[in-house]
Write a protein that holds these residues in place. Structure first.
Motif, PDB file in Angstrom:
ATOM      1  N   PRO A 164       0.747  -1.187   0.023  1.00  0.00           N
ATOM      2  CA  PRO A 164      -0.257   0.043  -0.177  1.00  0.00           C
ATOM      3  C   PRO A 164       0.843   1.373   0.224  1.00  0.00           C
ATOM      4  CG  PRO A 164       0.276  -0.975   2.145  1.00  0.00           C
ATOM      5  CD  PRO A 164       0.893  -1.823   1.272  1.00  0.00           C
ATOM      6  N   VAL A 165       1.982   1.190   0.208  1.00  0.00           N
ATOM      7  CA  VAL A 165       3.051   2.324   0.513  1.00  0.00           C
ATOM      8  C   VAL A 165       3.946   2.362  -0.712  1.00  0.00           C
ATOM      9  CG1 VAL A 165       4.826   3.391   1.803  1.00  0.00           C
ATOM     10  CG2 VAL A 165       3.042   2.068   2.890  1.00  0.00           C
ATOM     11  N   PHE A 166       4.496   1.436  -1.307  1.00  0.00           N
ATOM     12  CA  PHE A 166       5.220   1.377  -2.399  1.00  0.00           C
ATOM     13  C   PHE A 166       4.932   0.547  -3.451  1.00  0.00           C
ATOM     14  CE2 PHE A 166       9.013   2.114  -5.084  1.00  0.00           C
ATOM     15  CZ  PHE A 166       8.917   3.523  -5.172  1.00  0.00           C
ATOM     16  N   PRO A 167       3.999   0.379  -4.179  1.00  0.00           N
ATOM     17  CA  PRO A 167       3.442  -0.947  -4.991  1.00  0.00           C
ATOM     18  C   PRO A 167       4.279  -0.928  -5.896  1.00  0.00           C
ATOM     19  CG  PRO A 167       1.787   1.011  -5.054  1.00  0.00           C
ATOM     20  CD  PRO A 167       2.739   1.379  -4.037  1.00  0.00           C
ATOM     21  N   MET A 168       4.558  -2.038  -6.772  1.00  0.00           N
ATOM     22  CA  MET A 168       5.424  -2.381  -7.794  1.00  0.00           C
ATOM     23  C   MET A 168       4.605  -3.212  -9.024  1.00  0.00           C
ATOM     24  SD  MET A 168       8.233  -0.835  -7.346  1.00  0.00           S
ATOM     25  CE  MET A 168       9.154  -1.775  -8.562  1.00  0.00           C
ATOM     26  N   SER A 169       3.247  -3.426  -8.648  1.00  0.00           N
ATOM     27  CA  SER A 169       2.798  -4.405 -10.086  1.00  0.00           C
ATOM     28  C   SER A 169       2.833  -3.782 -11.132  1.00  0.00           C
ATOM     29  CB  SER A 169       1.506  -4.599  -9.345  1.00  0.00           C
ATOM     30  OG  SER A 169       1.379  -5.270  -8.347  1.00  0.00           O
ATOM     31  N   MET A 170       2.461  -2.486 -11.351  1.00  0.00           N
ATOM     32  CA  MET A 170       2.404  -1.852 -12.460  1.00  0.00           C
ATOM     33  C   MET A 170       3.852  -1.539 -13.316  1.00  0.00           C
ATOM     34  SD  MET A 170      -0.837   0.722 -13.154  1.00  0.00           S
ATOM     35  CE  MET A 170      -0.734   2.014 -11.913  1.00  0.00           C
ATOM     36  N   ASP A 171       4.866  -1.258 -12.349  1.00  0.00           N
ATOM     37  CA  ASP A 171       6.291  -1.081 -12.454  1.00  0.00           C
ATOM     38  C   ASP A 171       6.749  -2.352 -13.243  1.00  0.00           C
ATOM     39  OD1 ASP A 171       7.367   1.678 -10.634  1.00  0.00           O
ATOM     40  OD2 ASP A 171       5.503   0.743 -10.255  1.00  0.00           O
ATOM     41  N   LYS A 172       6.374  -3.748 -12.776  1.00  0.00           N
ATOM     42  CA  LYS A 172       6.861  -4.882 -13.231  1.00  0.00           C
ATOM     43  C   LYS A 172       6.314  -5.140 -14.418  1.00  0.00           C
ATOM     44  CE  LYS A 172       7.865  -6.685  -8.477  1.00  0.00           C
ATOM     45  NZ  LYS A 172       7.402  -7.673  -7.389  1.00  0.00           N
ATOM     46  N   LEU A 173       5.111  -4.717 -14.584  1.00  0.00           N
ATOM     47  CA  LEU A 173       4.379  -5.217 -15.768  1.00  0.00           C
ATOM     48  C   LEU A 173       5.053  -4.483 -17.093  1.00  0.00           C
ATOM     49  CD1 LEU A 173       0.704  -4.953 -14.835  1.00  0.00           C
ATOM     50  CD2 LEU A 173       1.726  -6.996 -15.584  1.00  0.00           C
ATOM     51  N   ALA A 174       5.229  -3.001 -16.918  1.00  0.00           N
ATOM     52  CA  ALA A 174       5.840  -2.013 -17.750  1.00  0.00           C
ATOM     53  C   ALA A 174       7.275  -2.502 -18.027  1.00  0.00           C
ATOM     54  CB  ALA A 174       5.983  -0.577 -17.017  1.00  0.00           C
ATOM     55  N   ILE A 175       7.963  -2.994 -17.064  1.00  0.00           N
ATOM     56  CA  ILE A 175       9.501  -3.677 -17.278  1.00  0.00           C
ATOM     57  C   ILE A 175       9.295  -4.973 -18.218  1.00  0.00           C
ATOM     58  CG2 ILE A 175      11.299  -4.557 -16.186  1.00  0.00           C
ATOM     59  CD1 ILE A 175      10.932  -2.768 -13.695  1.00  0.00           C
ATOM     60  N   ALA A 176       8.432  -5.704 -17.901  1.00  0.00           N
ATOM     61  CA  ALA A 176       7.956  -7.029 -18.718  1.00  0.00           C
ATOM     62  C   ALA A 176       7.860  -6.613 -20.092  1.00  0.00           C
ATOM     63  CB  ALA A 176       6.881  -7.749 -18.236  1.00  0.00           C
ATOM     64  N   CYS A 177       7.152  -5.390 -20.334  1.00  0.00           N
ATOM     65  CA  CYS A 177       7.068  -5.025 -21.600  1.00  0.00           C
ATOM     66  C   CYS A 177       8.293  -4.061 -22.375  1.00  0.00           C
ATOM     67  CB  CYS A 177       5.691  -4.036 -21.808  1.00  0.00           C
ATOM     68  SG  CYS A 177       4.268  -4.753 -21.359  1.00  0.00           S
ATOM     69  N   GLY A 178       9.127  -4.190 -21.739  1.00  0.00           N
ATOM     70  CA  GLY A 178      10.453  -3.572 -22.169  1.00  0.00           C
ATOM     71  C   GLY A 178      10.583  -2.020 -21.977  1.00  0.00           C
ATOM     72  N   ALA A 179       9.613  -1.374 -21.424  1.00  0.00           N
ATOM     73  CA  ALA A 179       9.957  -0.051 -20.882  1.00  0.00           C
ATOM     74  C   ALA A 179      10.797   0.163 -19.640  1.00  0.00           C
ATOM     75  CB  ALA A 179       8.423   0.739 -20.590  1.00  0.00           C
ATOM     76  N   GLU A 180      11.242   1.462 -19.728  1.00  0.00           N
ATOM     77  CA  GLU A 180      12.109   2.021 -18.529  1.00  0.00           C
ATOM     78  C   GLU A 180      11.146   2.542 -17.659  1.00  0.00           C
ATOM     79  OE1 GLU A 180      15.713   4.928 -17.522  1.00  0.00           O
ATOM     80  OE2 GLU A 180      15.219   4.607 -19.620  1.00  0.00           O
ATOM     81  N   ILE A 259       0.446  -2.369 -22.244  1.00  0.00           N
ATOM     82  CA  ILE A 259       0.654  -3.639 -22.489  1.00  0.00           C
ATOM     83  C   ILE A 259       0.134  -4.075 -23.843  1.00  0.00           C
ATOM     84  CG2 ILE A 259      -0.215  -5.980 -21.817  1.00  0.00           C
ATOM     85  CD1 ILE A 259      -0.243  -5.040 -18.846  1.00  0.00           C
ATOM     86  N   GLY A 260      -0.938  -3.711 -24.397  1.00  0.00           N
ATOM     87  CA  GLY A 260      -1.491  -3.707 -25.606  1.00  0.00           C
ATOM     88  C   GLY A 260      -0.332  -3.578 -26.724  1.00  0.00           C
ATOM     89  N   LEU A 261       0.233  -2.408 -26.556  1.00  0.00           N
ATOM     90  CA  LEU A 261       1.598  -1.879 -27.475  1.00  0.00           C
ATOM     91  C   LEU A 261       2.370  -3.124 -27.650  1.00  0.00           C
ATOM     92  CD1 LEU A 261       1.593   2.030 -26.872  1.00  0.00           C
ATOM     93  CD2 LEU A 261       0.662   0.869 -28.820  1.00  0.00           C
ATOM     94  N   ALA A 262       2.712  -3.482 -26.339  1.00  0.00           N
ATOM     95  CA  ALA A 262       3.821  -4.497 -26.291  1.00  0.00           C
ATOM     96  C   ALA A 262       3.437  -5.797 -26.935  1.00  0.00           C
ATOM     97  CB  ALA A 262       4.386  -4.890 -24.765  1.00  0.00           C
ATOM     98  N   LEU A 263       2.099  -5.960 -27.056  1.00  0.00           N
ATOM     99  CA  LEU A 263       1.700  -7.259 -27.361  1.00  0.00           C
ATOM    100  C   LEU A 263       1.277  -7.109 -28.781  1.00  0.00           C
ATOM    101  CD1 LEU A 263      -1.233  -8.334 -24.844  1.00  0.00           C
ATOM    102  CD2 LEU A 263       1.047  -9.082 -25.116  1.00  0.00           C
ATOM    103  N   GLY A 264       1.667  -5.995 -29.550  1.00  0.00           N
ATOM    104  CA  GLY A 264       1.629  -5.719 -30.974  1.00  0.00           C
ATOM    105  C   GLY A 264       0.387  -5.363 -31.453  1.00  0.00           C
ATOM    106  N   ILE A 265      -0.516  -4.904 -30.562  1.00  0.00           N
ATOM    107  CA  ILE A 265      -1.946  -4.656 -30.827  1.00  0.00           C
ATOM    108  C   ILE A 265      -1.878  -3.134 -31.462  1.00  0.00           C
ATOM    109  CG2 ILE A 265      -4.424  -4.212 -30.117  1.00  0.00           C
ATOM    110  CD1 ILE A 265      -3.758  -6.195 -27.822  1.00  0.00           C
ATOM    111  N   LYS A 266      -2.699  -2.856 -32.510  1.00  0.00           N
ATOM    112  CA  LYS A 266      -2.833  -1.516 -33.176  1.00  0.00           C
ATOM    113  C   LYS A 266      -3.570  -0.498 -32.127  1.00  0.00           C
ATOM    114  CE  LYS A 266      -3.107  -3.030 -37.962  1.00  0.00           C
ATOM    115  NZ  LYS A 266      -3.735  -3.050 -38.995  1.00  0.00           N
ATOM    116  N   PRO A 267      -2.745   0.635 -31.819  1.00  0.00           N
ATOM    117  CA  PRO A 267      -3.246   1.795 -31.335  1.00  0.00           C
ATOM    118  C   PRO A 267      -4.623   2.051 -31.319  1.00  0.00           C
ATOM    119  CG  PRO A 267      -1.070   2.418 -32.366  1.00  0.00           C
ATOM    120  CD  PRO A 267      -1.570   1.022 -32.819  1.00  0.00           C
TER     121      PRO A 267
END
Length: 310
Positions: A164-180, A259-267
């Protein structure tokens, strides 16, 4: 895997891109979503402010409908998720259950005995699925600030799947997608969404602090999972720029779009043409063709939004 999908009011109106991207991403990942039949507003924070019992019953109504469909309830909006999860917990308490049952009985709805879970899209994406194995177009070079807000992971007795203080779920998802992912220290600070009407100056100041930090960290966009937070961070950008004589033009997108962009789905299939702050800079950085994606420019955030296609 199948869920009763609860879009809530926002995803059918002001946050259609969240609805579109959630559906297409989940389908791509093999998750079946069946929209909750006859769903209704969860009441948000407003209903509970008028009456705790009625507010809880409004949210519990959707939980009971999911019980009748015998599937766990999946909510995308963090506010709808939080309220629905609280209602599900209230149904486990005998006193609360009796009050809720009485109100729902007047609506012709009986509370059943099936136990279901209320889940959030971020929770399922981060903890139940392997996103990295599905990435087709890594988001290399894209810097993102992940913003969780007040309700997505709080309180722990309702949520419990991330800090609840410093969550990381979305951070990990973004990293899995190749983002910084930038070190966004304000990721759980309030954006002021709930006080925008009665205390606009305070709300804009809170939102400005978030935009300032994200911009100072060099983020190309803010990633979130809350339509109300999106309204403050995106729709109110021009108000803040005018009031404080600053400039942002900082895209604000949902985690499902990223995530959709990383999966190759059109914008376009992700609804990225529906944003009020153009997402074209994000797509350009990723080398995605932009010819069919409109730019939305806000002339006056109250009543004169113009859409021009480049």
């Amino acid at each position: 895997m199948k869920y009763s999908y609860y879009p809530g009011c926002s995803l059918h109106t002001t946050a259609k891109e969240f609805d579109l991207s959630t559906k297409v991403v989940m389908r791509e990942l093999g998750i079946e979503l069946e929209e909750l039949q006859d769903w209704s507003c969860c009441g948000g924070s407003i209903a509970t402010g008028v009456s705790h019992d009625v507010g809880m019953a409004l949210a519990a109504r959707n939980v009971v409908l999911a019980q009748n469909q015998n599937t766990d309830l999946l909510a995308a909006c963090s506010g709808c998720y939080n309220k629905s999860a609280k209602a599900a917990k209230a149904l486990e308490n005998e006193q609360e259950r009796d009050k809720i049952s009485s109100i729902l009985a007047a609506m012709g709805i009986s509370v059943g005995d099936r136990n279901i879970k209320v889940r959030n899209v971020v929770d399922v994406l981060a903890n139940d699925l392997d996103i990295s194995s599905k990435v087709r177009k890594p988001l290399m070079g894209l810097k993102v600030a992940c913003y969780y807000g007040c309700l997505l992971t709080r309180p722990t007795d309702i949520t419990g799947w991330d800090s609840p203080v410093f969550p990381m779920s979305m951070d990990k998802l973004a990293i899995a997608c190749g983002a910084e992912v930038v070190d966004f220290r304000s990721k759980t600070k309030c954006c002021g969404g709930s006080i925008l009407i009665p205390k606009e100056d305070v709300a804009l100041s809170l939102t400005k602090g978030l935009l300032d930090e994200a911009k100072s960290l060099g983020a190309d966009c803010i990633v979130l999972a809350c339509p109300l937070c999106s309204t403050n961070l995106e729709l109110r950008q021009p108000d803040i720029e005018k009031k404080y004589n600053v400039s942002y033009s900082l895209p604000v997108i949902y985690i499902t779009e990223l995530i959709g962009l990383a999966l190759g789905i059109k914008p376009g299939k992700l609804g990225m043409d529906k944003h009020l702050v153009s997402t074209k800079p994000i797509l350009a950085k990723l080398g995605i063709i932009l010819s069919d994606l409109p730019i939305f420019r806000i002339q006056n955030p109250v009543g004169n939004i113009q859409n021009t296609t480049n």
